[in-house]
Design an enzyme around this catalytic site. Structure first.
Site, PDB file in Angstrom:
ATOM      1  N   LYS A  43       0.956  -1.202  -0.145  1.00 54.06           N
ATOM      2  CA  LYS A  43      -0.023  -0.072  -0.006  1.00 54.06           C
ATOM      3  C   LYS A  43       0.627   1.194   0.029  1.00 54.06           C
ATOM      4  CE  LYS A  43      -4.233  -2.179   2.440  1.00 54.06           C
ATOM      5  NZ  LYS A  43      -4.995  -2.086   3.438  1.00 54.06           N
TER       6      LYS A  43
ATOM      7  N   TYR B 223     -12.408  -1.729  -3.298  1.00 51.88           N
ATOM      8  CA  TYR B 223     -12.854  -1.855  -2.016  1.00 51.88           C
ATOM      9  C   TYR B 223     -14.247  -1.636  -1.893  1.00 51.88           C
ATOM     10  CZ  TYR B 223      -8.315  -2.245   0.764  1.00 51.88           C
ATOM     11  OH  TYR B 223      -7.209  -2.717   1.160  1.00 51.88           O
TER      12      TYR B 223
ATOM     13  N   PHE C 173     -15.104   4.368   7.483  1.00 52.74           N
ATOM     14  CA  PHE C 173     -13.724   4.683   7.116  1.00 52.74           C
ATOM     15  C   PHE C 173     -13.419   4.543   5.423  1.00 52.74           C
ATOM     16  CE2 PHE C 173     -13.905   0.310   8.289  1.00 52.74           C
ATOM     17  CZ  PHE C 173     -13.586  -0.312   7.097  1.00 52.74           C
TER      18      PHE C 173
ATOM     19  N   ARG D 211      -2.095 -14.173   4.690  1.00 52.29           N
ATOM     20  CA  ARG D 211      -2.654 -13.667   6.009  1.00 52.29           C
ATOM     21  C   ARG D 211      -1.741 -13.668   7.117  1.00 52.29           C
ATOM     22  NH1 ARG D 211      -7.031  -9.952   4.495  1.00 52.29           N
ATOM     23  NH2 ARG D 211      -7.096 -10.121   6.956  1.00 52.29           N
TER      24      ARG D 211
ATOM     25  N   THR E 139      -5.140  -6.684  10.953  1.00 50.89           N
ATOM     26  CA  THR E 139      -5.531  -5.450  10.166  1.00 50.89           C
ATOM     27  C   THR E 139      -4.910  -4.508  11.055  1.00 50.89           C
ATOM     28  OG1 THR E 139      -7.747  -6.592   9.389  1.00 50.89           O
ATOM     29  CG2 THR E 139      -7.343  -4.262   9.458  1.00 50.89           C
TER      30      THR E 139
ATOM     31  N   ARG F  83       2.593  -6.296   9.109  1.00 59.13           N
ATOM     32  CA  ARG F  83       2.115  -5.125   9.845  1.00 59.13           C
ATOM     33  C   ARG F  83       2.598  -4.825  11.127  1.00 59.13           C
ATOM     34  NH1 ARG F  83      -3.988  -6.941   7.743  1.00 59.13           N
ATOM     35  NH2 ARG F  83      -4.316  -5.429   5.731  1.00 59.13           N
TER      36      ARG F  83
ATOM     37  N   ASN G 137      -2.037   0.414   6.927  1.00 58.63           N
ATOM     38  CA  ASN G 137      -1.539  -0.954   7.478  1.00 58.63           C
ATOM     39  C   ASN G 137      -0.467  -1.647   6.322  1.00 58.63           C
ATOM     40  OD1 ASN G 137      -3.524  -1.880   6.027  1.00 58.63           O
ATOM     41  ND2 ASN G 137      -4.573  -2.631   7.628  1.00 58.63           N
TER      42      ASN G 137
ATOM     43  N   HIS H 139      -2.506  -5.248   1.325  1.00 54.31           N
ATOM     44  CA  HIS H 139      -3.759  -5.873   1.452  1.00 54.31           C
ATOM     45  C   HIS H 139      -3.270  -7.391   0.978  1.00 54.31           C
ATOM     46  CE1 HIS H 139      -7.551  -6.934  -0.325  1.00 54.31           C
ATOM     47  NE2 HIS H 139      -6.760  -7.794  -1.190  1.00 54.31           N
TER      48      HIS H 139
ATOM     49  N   GLU I 288      -9.827 -10.576  -7.578  1.00 54.83           N
ATOM     50  CA  GLU I 288      -8.819  -9.528  -7.540  1.00 54.83           C
ATOM     51  C   GLU I 288      -7.534  -9.716  -8.427  1.00 54.83           C
ATOM     52  OE1 GLU I 288      -9.997  -8.776  -2.814  1.00 54.83           O
ATOM     53  OE2 GLU I 288      -8.094  -9.454  -3.285  1.00 54.83           O
TER      54      GLU I 288
END
Ligand code: DAT
Ligand code: MG
Length: 140
Positions: free
Chosen positions: A11, A51, A59, A87, A93, A104, A114, A117, A128
């Site tokens: 990100k 998203y 948010f 993950r 998250t 993270r 964070n 993704h 995706e």
């Protein structure tokens, strides 16, 4: 289990701090192979489309602004159990809850910014990947 593929984004908070290589190393060290990779800069509308599942969350606007604020690096990661493994390597998250050693925990700045993704299920991974890459760009 057969090889699986998942979709990852490094990100804007991470690309801005020059963490692309450090994050890619975390994937590779976990046994995930980067079979496609590209750096792009999303428009806010494109971030909103990606998203859209979060469109009703408070948010959402801030999330779309953030995702369009700087380049991102989109990748397809391949390996045994790649979705769950990614993950795990990403961590929770909210970086405050992320286990030590996860991306993270080490790099994320906040729950919103964070660093990464990762797809959460086989269906979303397939969607995706197809949104960002053509079949020709996936090189196993
Ligand atoms: P994840 O990215 O771990 O799959 P998610 O799908 O629930 O988490 O949320 C997508 C992104 O939205 C997340 O990476 C950062 C942002 N986000 C989630 N919860 C948030 C919150 N409480 N405040 C601000 N941003 C949030
Ligand atoms: Mg998610």
């Amino acid at each position: 289990m057969a090889l699986e593929r998942t979709f990852s984004i490094i990100k804007p908070d991470a690309t801005k701090r020059n963490l692309t290589g450090a994050i890619a190393k975390k994937f590779e060290d976990a046994g995930l192979r980067i079979v496609a990779s590209k750096r792009i800069h999303l428009s806010k509308a494109q971030a909103g489309e990606f998203y859209k599942v979060h469109a009703e969350r408070p948010f959402y606007d801030e999330l779309c602004e953030f995702m369009a604020s700087a380049p991102i690096v989109c990748q397809v990661l391949e390996g045994e159990n790649a979705i769950a493994k990614n993950r795990e390597v990403m961590g929770a998250t909210n970086p405050a809850d992320a286990e030590a050693g996860t991306i993270r925990a080490e790099f994320a700045e906040s729950v919103g910014e964070n660093s990464v993704h990762g797809s959460d299920a086989p269906e979303t991974a397939a969607e995706e990947i197809a949104y960002f890459f053509s079949g020709l760009e996936l090189v196993g």
